[in-house]
Design a protein around this motif. Structure first.
Motif, PDB file in Angstrom:
ATOM      1  N   PRO A 193      -4.855   5.377   3.497  1.00  0.00           N
ATOM      2  CA  PRO A 193      -4.074   6.209   2.557  1.00  0.00           C
ATOM      3  C   PRO A 193      -4.738   6.364   1.201  1.00  0.00           C
ATOM      4  O   PRO A 193      -4.612   7.426   0.565  1.00  0.00           O
ATOM      5  CB  PRO A 193      -2.745   5.456   2.451  1.00  0.00           C
ATOM      6  CG  PRO A 193      -2.627   4.721   3.748  1.00  0.00           C
ATOM      7  CD  PRO A 193      -4.022   4.316   4.098  1.00  0.00           C
ATOM      8  N   CYS A 194      -5.425   5.346   0.750  1.00  0.00           N
ATOM      9  CA  CYS A 194      -6.116   5.471  -0.542  1.00  0.00           C
ATOM     10  C   CYS A 194      -7.251   6.491  -0.460  1.00  0.00           C
ATOM     11  O   CYS A 194      -7.526   7.223  -1.420  1.00  0.00           O
ATOM     12  CB  CYS A 194      -6.640   4.110  -0.976  1.00  0.00           C
ATOM     13  SG  CYS A 194      -5.338   2.883  -1.263  1.00  0.00           S
TER      14      CYS A 194
ATOM     15  N   VAL B  51       0.947   4.027  -2.995  1.00  0.00           N
ATOM     16  CA  VAL B  51       0.616   5.431  -2.742  1.00  0.00           C
ATOM     17  C   VAL B  51       1.761   6.341  -3.183  1.00  0.00           C
ATOM     18  O   VAL B  51       1.553   7.397  -3.817  1.00  0.00           O
ATOM     19  CB  VAL B  51       0.297   5.638  -1.256  1.00  0.00           C
ATOM     20  CG1 VAL B  51       0.197   7.140  -0.928  1.00  0.00           C
ATOM     21  CG2 VAL B  51      -1.003   4.937  -0.896  1.00  0.00           C
TER      22      VAL B  51
ATOM     23  N   LEU C 111      -5.719   9.840  -0.752  1.00  0.00           N
ATOM     24  CA  LEU C 111      -5.444  10.175  -2.155  1.00  0.00           C
ATOM     25  C   LEU C 111      -6.694  10.712  -2.835  1.00  0.00           C
ATOM     26  O   LEU C 111      -6.635  11.672  -3.619  1.00  0.00           O
ATOM     27  CB  LEU C 111      -4.942   8.939  -2.899  1.00  0.00           C
ATOM     28  CG  LEU C 111      -3.514   8.481  -2.619  1.00  0.00           C
ATOM     29  CD1 LEU C 111      -3.201   7.234  -3.437  1.00  0.00           C
ATOM     30  CD2 LEU C 111      -2.526   9.588  -2.968  1.00  0.00           C
TER      31      LEU C 111
ATOM     32  N   THR D 298       0.829  -1.214   0.000  1.00  0.00           N
ATOM     33  CA  THR D 298       0.000   0.000   0.000  1.00  0.00           C
ATOM     34  C   THR D 298       0.861   1.262   0.000  1.00  0.00           C
ATOM     35  O   THR D 298       0.611   2.215  -0.768  1.00  0.00           O
ATOM     36  CB  THR D 298      -0.929   0.001   1.222  1.00  0.00           C
ATOM     37  OG1 THR D 298      -1.739  -1.176   1.203  1.00  0.00           O
ATOM     38  CG2 THR D 298      -1.823   1.233   1.210  1.00  0.00           C
TER      39      THR D 298
END
Length: 348
Positions: A93-94, A55, A97, A51
């Motif tokens: 974290p996605c 990212v 984004l 991940t």
């Protein structure tokens, strides 16, 4: 296809697509996929590294990293199967984004993959719980059946034992209290009492198998060939006819179950003679071979052209078959009926 093989194919695809543009992108592709293969058993570590690498690839290099995104989805799904909170945390974290305008597709798919893994975990646990519930229900059913058998056994014993005991008591009372009773009549009443008491003992032995809840299983030994003389004597006294026991050959060792089968076959055959040919002479013959016992019960009663096989003959046949033997029945030329059982044994 094996999941680890799919992850390996993603590594190859990421490297090939990256090296077609630059070596730096090829290394980025390896960074986003290779941890999934190398750390396959360590789901948390693999998900975190994949991940983070994905990212960084999307933010620093503005590279779509399709293979890396696929590796991220696989890693989050696998982590969701075992650690739901860690999987949701890795998908954060996605979402960041998406909030900054980067990779909205990743923001949608990554949490979905984590949630899919969590759902799969819940489904697996439900299957395990259902299987455990089935086992418990089956155990409860067996216990209920055992309890029902014990209840039936108690009722049979209470009802039938009472009546059989009364038969024995009344026969004995009639024998002792009837003035001027002929000896033959006294002998018959004594035989009735003895038969009733034997039937009561047999019934208690059989019902003891069902009465598992008492904790006191029947310890009386099953009858065998040692009780054969007593059986023949009782049949002779009950029928009033000549009953002979004939032994041929050298006795061989028999399995206790085979001994019981031989005893029961003779017992049933003698009972059939008393029922269908009262007063007939009977020969009970035990012929021992090297590894076989041939049991023959033959009477000289009326000829039977077409005997009907009832429960008695069927039961004898089942007993012989259960110990690996055979049973043959039929009319005898010149009159009478014969039961012949061949039972396996071992040399003594």
């Amino acid at each position: 296809m094996n999941g680890r093989v799919v992850a390996g194919l993603l590594v190859v695809a990421a490297f090939v697509l990256g090296v077609s543009e630059s070596m730096a992108l090829a290394l980025v592709g390896l960074a986003t996929t290779l941890p999934l293969v190398l750390l396959w058993p360590q789901r948390t570590a693999a998900a975190v590294l994949v991940t983070v690498a994905t990212v960084l690839s999307l933010t620093a290099f503005r590279h779509p990293a399709y293979a890396g995104l696929a590796a991220t989805l696989i890693a989050l799904f696998r982590l969701g199967e075992t650690a739901d909170r860690a999987a949701l945390a890795c998908s954060v974290p996605c979402l960041v984004l998406a909030a900054t305008g980067h990779a909205p597709v990743a923001a949608a798919l990554a949490p979905s993959a984590a949630l899919a893994g969590i759902a799969w975990q819940a489904r697996s646990r439900a299957r395990v719980s259902a299987a455990a519930r089935d086992v418990i229900e089956e155990s409860l059913l067996r216990r209920s059946a055992a309890g029902e058998r014990a209840r039936i056994a108690r009722e049979l014993h209470d009802v039938v034992a009472h009546h059989i005991s009364m038969v024995a008591v009344q026969a004995e009372t009639a024998r002792l209290a009837t003035p001027g009773l002929p000896p033959a009549g006294a002998d018959r009443l004594r035989a009735i009492g003895d038969t009733a008491r034997s039937a009561l003992t047999e019934m208690r032995r059989l019902l003891g198998v069902l009465r598992e809840d008492t904790g006191q299983p029947e310890r009386a030994p099953q009858p065998g060939l040692r009780e054969l003389n007593a059986l023949v004597d009782a049949a002779r006294a009950a029928s009033g006819g000549a009953t002979r026991l004939i032994l041929r050959g050298t006795p061989i060792a028999l399995d206790p179950v085979a001994e019981l089968a031989a005893y029961r076959i003779v017992q049933e055959a003698l009972t059939n003679v008393r029922r269908h040919a009262p007063g007939a002479a009977v020969d009970v013959e035990f012929a021992y071979g090297v590894d076989v016992l041939r049991v023959t019960v033959r009477d000289n009663g009326p000829a039977v052209d077409d005997p009907v096989e009832g429960l008695g003959l069927a039961g004898m046949r089942e007993r012989a078959s259960a110990v690996g033997g055979t049973l043959r029945t039929g009319a005898v030329r010149g009159g009478g009926f014969m039961v012949e059982a061949v039972l396996p044994g071992t040399t003594a």
